[in-house]
Write an enzyme that holds these catalytic residues in place. Sequence first.
Site, PDB file in Angstrom:
ATOM      1  N   TYR A 135      -7.305   6.886  62.077  1.00  0.00           N
ATOM      2  CA  TYR A 135      -6.221   6.235  61.334  1.00  0.00           C
ATOM      3  C   TYR A 135      -4.907   7.008  61.438  1.00  0.00           C
ATOM      4  O   TYR A 135      -3.844   6.416  61.449  1.00  0.00           O
ATOM      5  CB  TYR A 135      -6.598   6.114  59.853  1.00  0.00           C
ATOM      6  CG  TYR A 135      -7.205   4.800  59.463  1.00  0.00           C
ATOM      7  CD1 TYR A 135      -8.402   4.380  60.024  1.00  0.00           C
ATOM      8  CD2 TYR A 135      -6.592   3.991  58.511  1.00  0.00           C
ATOM      9  CE1 TYR A 135      -8.965   3.186  59.646  1.00  0.00           C
ATOM     10  CE2 TYR A 135      -7.153   2.786  58.124  1.00  0.00           C
ATOM     11  CZ  TYR A 135      -8.342   2.390  58.696  1.00  0.00           C
ATOM     12  OH  TYR A 135      -8.890   1.201  58.310  1.00  0.00           O
ATOM     13  N   ASP A 246     -14.045   2.243  56.211  1.00  0.00           N
ATOM     14  CA  ASP A 246     -13.306   0.984  56.046  1.00  0.00           C
ATOM     15  C   ASP A 246     -14.242  -0.195  56.267  1.00  0.00           C
ATOM     16  O   ASP A 246     -14.308  -1.129  55.468  1.00  0.00           O
ATOM     17  CB  ASP A 246     -12.149   0.943  57.062  1.00  0.00           C
ATOM     18  CG  ASP A 246     -11.365  -0.356  56.996  1.00  0.00           C
ATOM     19  OD1 ASP A 246     -11.076  -0.811  55.875  1.00  0.00           O
ATOM     20  OD2 ASP A 246     -11.041  -0.910  58.070  1.00  0.00           O
ATOM     21  N   ASP A 250     -16.390  -2.710  53.180  1.00  0.00           N
ATOM     22  CA  ASP A 250     -16.247  -4.173  53.086  1.00  0.00           C
ATOM     23  C   ASP A 250     -17.622  -4.829  53.111  1.00  0.00           C
ATOM     24  O   ASP A 250     -17.921  -5.749  52.356  1.00  0.00           O
ATOM     25  CB  ASP A 250     -15.416  -4.726  54.254  1.00  0.00           C
ATOM     26  CG  ASP A 250     -13.964  -4.973  53.879  1.00  0.00           C
ATOM     27  OD1 ASP A 250     -13.463  -4.234  52.994  1.00  0.00           O
ATOM     28  OD2 ASP A 250     -13.337  -5.884  54.452  1.00  0.00           O
TER      29      ASP A 250
HETATM   30  C1  IPM Z   1      -8.606  -0.828  53.011  1.00  0.00           C
HETATM   31  C2  IPM Z   1      -7.720  -1.669  53.897  1.00  0.00           C
HETATM   32  C3  IPM Z   1      -6.698  -0.755  54.553  1.00  0.00           C
HETATM   33  C4  IPM Z   1      -7.443   0.212  55.419  1.00  0.00           C
HETATM   34  C5  IPM Z   1      -5.598  -1.475  55.345  1.00  0.00           C
HETATM   35  C6  IPM Z   1      -4.885  -2.500  54.503  1.00  0.00           C
HETATM   36  C7  IPM Z   1      -4.599  -0.496  55.923  1.00  0.00           C
HETATM   37  O1  IPM Z   1      -8.471  -2.377  54.816  1.00  0.00           O
HETATM   38  O2  IPM Z   1      -8.088  -0.216  52.068  1.00  0.00           O
HETATM   39  O3  IPM Z   1      -9.806  -0.789  53.269  1.00  0.00           O
HETATM   40  O4  IPM Z   1      -7.766  -0.088  56.576  1.00  0.00           O
HETATM   41  O5  IPM Z   1      -7.735   1.295  54.938  1.00  0.00           O
HETATM   42 MG    MG Z   2     -10.561  -2.197  54.546  1.00  0.00          MG
END
Ligand code: IPM
Ligand code: MG
Length: 356
Positions: A135, A246, A250
């Site tokens: 990142y 990340d 999710d």
């Molecule tokens: C998260 C989001 C962020 C990330 C984006 C919006 C930059 O997906 O907080 O998980 O990738 O970290």
């Molecule tokens: Mg995310």
Amino acid sequence: MKIAILPGDGIGPEIVEQAVKVLNALGESFELETAPVGGAGYEASGHPLPEATLKLALEADAILFGAVGDWKYDTLDRPLRPEQAILGLRKNLKLFANLRPAIMYPELAGASTLKPEVVSGLDILIIRELTGDIYFGQPRGVRECPDGPFKGEREGFDTMRYAESEIRRIAHVAFQAAQKRDKRLTSVDKANVLETFQFWRDIVTEVHKEYPDVALDHMYVDNAAMQLVRAPKKFDVIVTGNMFGDILSDQASMLTGSIGMLPSASLDANNKGLYEPSHGSAPDIAGKGVANPLATIMSAAMMLRYSLNKAEQADRIENAVKKVLAQGLRTPDIYEAGTTKVGTGEMGQAVLQALS
Ligand code: IPM
Ligand code: MG
């Protein structure tokens, strides 16, 4: 104590409004100050993280964040896109430890796409490293490919890297979190392919020596993705890097049936933190009054617990949320037959009433 309120875009303002009502009802003397961020920051002053917003965030004791992003900003140059606000806050405030709980509320067992027996009672904590990895790794960009079979073509490139102390500090956070739970930690990596993550595995194994009461295991990220849907309840605490975290967070959030329920905390070394719902800005439903404010309200509870030292107030909010769920109140994202469908404001109001 000063709390920075950064509502952001999409459904951000309407869900944050409900959490602010709850904070104001606690009878504490918090000083709340609001500032634009994301697309709203761009509209207000031409940058997703306006200087005044960053200053407020730096001087506040904690930050309550809504969500950022809207399709209409997708054509802007990358540094001006709403997502840069959250990345900038993480970097500037050194928020390296991201705590993302995935909890299945018994009342919502039917909301998951997985079989109830696989997910009922689920309670896992993902700890994602938040300021390193691919990142933020330099160099990155688009250049003329210097070597290999595609030499001379244009290529895009990023850099995956983790320093030893960076891995150590997130490992400590994870082991300590596991000590307060079921004392099991799974470190997720890709040590079979990536140097960065073989190094990650070696360092986590070293740090483990300081936590003999915690059972540590290591898992490749592809296998972890599979185990998360096969038998998610086998996990207790998961620690992983920025990019894997990340993706896996999710996935884990969806096991619970509603990403609209899950809070998150991003902490620095002194437990100052930014608190935000795990979901995004959902521009498709913005302004319609149907968004679920509970993840943001629960984020405010996490803020009270981790940054403001008000565990009792955090309990009060969490109990109020459980109470409204038990009363059968549901926003559309968690609605099922036999329950009562309510909007954003009604849900917030119900939590307020349940507080007292
Ligand atoms: C998260 C989001 C962020 C990330 C984006 C919006 C930059 O997906 O907080 O998980 O990738 O970290
Ligand atoms: Mg995310």
